[in-house]
Design a protein around this motif. Structure first.
Motif, PDB file in Angstrom:
ATOM      1  N   SER A  53     -15.124  -1.689   5.168  1.00 51.06           N
ATOM      2  CA  SER A  53     -14.865  -1.154   4.008  1.00 51.06           C
ATOM      3  C   SER A  53     -15.786  -0.037   3.712  1.00 51.06           C
ATOM      4  N   GLU A  85     -10.280   2.097  -2.639  1.00 49.03           N
ATOM      5  CA  GLU A  85      -9.992   1.424  -1.234  1.00 49.03           C
ATOM      6  C   GLU A  85      -8.656   0.756  -1.501  1.00 49.03           C
ATOM      7  N   ARG A 110      -5.822  -1.657   0.329  1.00 49.90           N
ATOM      8  CA  ARG A 110      -5.582  -2.610   1.438  1.00 49.90           C
ATOM      9  C   ARG A 110      -4.461  -3.346   1.435  1.00 49.90           C
ATOM     10  N   GLU A 128      -7.887  -2.767   8.521  1.00 54.54           N
ATOM     11  CA  GLU A 128      -9.228  -3.422   8.686  1.00 54.54           C
ATOM     12  C   GLU A 128      -9.249  -4.482   9.545  1.00 54.54           C
ATOM     13  N   SER A 138       0.790  -1.257  -0.024  1.00 55.33           N
ATOM     14  CA  SER A 138       0.040  -0.124   0.127  1.00 55.33           C
ATOM     15  C   SER A 138       0.847   1.406  -0.037  1.00 55.33           C
TER      16      SER A 138
END
Lengths: 409, 409
Positions: free
Chosen positions: B230, B243, B245, B219, B108
């Motif tokens: 989410s 998004e 992750r 998360e 990420s």
């Protein structure tokens, strides 16, 4: 309103390999009976197993991660010292570089694209023609070009033709350029550059305060001891050149992902106020901020390439692929085609039979011989009339390709 | 003359973690006897072994690469379908996303930096304060800001203060912004965002035609079933949010490197002529051109996180780290400090004792308690007066940190 980067809209739709994929899919759908006998010599992807020494090192590294005492989380963004040292000791011994000049990455495609982050707008960029499309497309994306013309040449780039006449090493440009991409041994032409040719480029770069982005991804395939393996064998290159290398083609890492950039301390660029800035410091900062290091087991695998066993296994792979290249050269020569490359590189570059364009030849090879090659024009306008055959294959397949070439041409 | 990217010169020298490293080195050099008992709760790096299911999958993948019949070279740039499917099935079931919306990467940090490639200049960018420094620094590098002021705030960015008063979830900005970075569960504050809070942001984004870059790297640590896992649980997010992750913190992949971006088909941005352009198509093109896929054995390892054994092993890791967080919360509360976070995130965010700045507290903890924490001000001006303790550690170390906190504060 979120604005997109408009430069992406200048990109021509057909990046070469997707277009090849599309035509191959269409062919196999129309001819399901021929799908099994199709031989792919298109994309330059290795086919032989990952060397045992690499696998052993990767297994060991994975096991280390399973033990709290030997577990490693974030590594240094610039790569682990064990690999930077191995690279410096094996590739750059007696050259003006140290381990601290080596930046380990997840591969040269990323590196050659990402390097543009550290350069400003307004640089005059020169690429060869034909050329590895990534150099061009990443310059388009970042805004270093205008629109493409009907031949796919982008306004603002300086294209340096590589032809049979200049042995596929470009002449120095008449105009002043700031950044020059050179790739030797060359993809796609398979040509290598002599010491004198590289010296002329280094002298040009020093005289014009330009930077050479030297892509040596195919260094392992050099057979001729006179051909330089690194740009840093050329006097002065440490002042004006960055070198990109990869473990993809020597170690079979195309799916494993590891490469590096060498950036000597002495290469600098100018800020807008004329201040000299170390390129290495910029890349180091870019790397710290936008990268988190290559995967640890992968770096251990790459290190193993430099072990005694690893070196022998890489040599065997190179010998295998270069044996393929020799067979392909021989077959094309026998049927009367003009053949280039394939002597210090795993690519054979062949002039199409009279009257056929590169894509004509692609279609003919696909339809008649059931062999996927790469159309030379996909690499640039000056590649028109040529095709590339990759030597990355099994011996069995290459012998079969040679037979089909003889039968269908 | 090769021009460098002047924006790099705007970057403040002290990226947080190098500065921490510098102070820790200085301390251990001056106090070699204390080096062995130093406990690091600074950088958010996992400490526990890579799950067995992951290691088994990686071993198997390495072995596959050792066999010509199962060897894989270049993979799809966007990731292998086996992993994209596993992500879609496990993380996005019943949400408006498919496997084709998932782009696998090497982590990420790279993704949140590289995403800026596809956006144009002139976007008004909003970040929280405190903030993960990568969001800010990558905007500086690409030219989306002016110079920094003495507090380290860059001209042109919109900073959204996150304070105890707003539970560390920022209020909607008074001005119109085009791109908003949100990270929940949050690094560094350990805060989580409620459904209503996220709904307000999604509504804002739709109303203002903005894009939310939602970083959900933490998360897995959400314990409260009411907290959205989410952004796509929020109606309308599929029109305005990307998004991010990662497998770094759930699966312990900080050294193995794998993450992904989810980009629904329906998120668009505007070209300079006002044409609506699919963000997914731009990222796909960027990925094809500048990336060559994450390492194959790594992708197999990530896939194994979704196996039954993998899920159980990840749960155990999360439980371990969240147990640490609970102990740290308890110890800080006991000594009378105001404690935040650590309930749905592996970070505990603590107000410094009266009169101490964040760096004062860093130095005090280092010198007196021999514990490395992260100064809140390193994440932005609004972090001043706080410090972050990472729960990524062994239980033994965390218990010792708790004892030292009680002894020295």
């Amino acid at each position: 309103m979120a604005q997109i980067n408009d430069n992406f809209l200048k990109l021509k739709a057909g990046y070469l390999f997707p277009e090849i994929g599309r035509r191959v899919s269409a062919f196999t759908e129309a001819n399901p009976d021929k799908a099994a006998s199709l031989i792919r010599c298109g994309i330059g992807d290795v086919t032989e197993p990952l060397p045992l020494a690499v696998r052993e090192a990767m297994h060991k590294a994975v096991d280390e991660l399973g033990n709290r005492d030997t577990f490693r989380g974030y590594g240094p963004e610039q790569g682990y010292d064990f690999l930077r040292n191995a690279v410096a000791d094996n590739f750059y011994q007696d050259l003006p570089l140290t381990a601290a000049d080596i930046f380990i990455s997840d591969g040269s495609k990323c590196d050659t694209g990402n390097i543009l982050d550290i350069f400003g707008p307004g640089n005059k960029i020169a690429v060869t023609d034909p050329v590895y499309p990534v150099y061009v497309d990443t310059n388009v994306m970042i805004g270093n070009t205008g629109e493409a013309d009907e031949d796919g040449r982008y306004e603002g780039l300086v294209y340096l033709p590589c032809t049979a006449e200049n042995n596929f090493v470009p002449a120095l440009p008449a105009e002043k350029v700031d950044i020059i991409y050179l790739c030797y041994p060359n993809n796609p032409t398979g040509a290598s550059a002599t010491r004198d040719q590289l010296k002329a480029w280094v002298d040009y770069a020093i005289e014009n305060d330009s930077i050479i982005l030297y892509d040596a991804a195919y260094e392992a395939f050099i057979q001729d001891s006179e051909v330089p393996r690194s740009i840093y064998e050329i006097e002065g290159a440490e002042k004006c050149a960055l070198e990109f290398r990869s473990f993809s083609k020597n170690g079979g890492f195309t799916g494993v992902r590891c490469g590096f950039i060498a950036i000597p301390e002495t290469v600098t660029g100018a800020s807008s106020t004329g201040e000299r800035i170390s390129i290495k410091s910029l890349w180091s900062r870019r790397t710290s901020t936008k990268f988190n290091g290559a995967s640890y087991p992968v770096q251990r695998g790459a290190e193993a390439i430099f072990s005694e066993a690893g070196k022998a296994q890489v040599s065997a792979l190179v010998e295998h692929y270069m044996g393929n290249a020799a067979l392909l050269r021989e077959a094309c020569t026998e049927i009367g085609l003009s053949v280039f490359g394939g002597e210090n590189a795993p690519y054979v570059w062949v002039a199409c039979p009279e009257g056929l364009t590169s894509w004509d030849m692609f279609d003919k090879m696909l339809n008649d011989a059931n062999v996927v090659i790469t159309p030379g024009s996909g690499f640039g306008a000056a590649g028109e009339g040529y095709f590339r055959i990759s030597a990355f294959n099994s011996r069995e397949n290459v012998i079969e390709v040679c037979n089909r070439l003889k039968k269908h041409l």
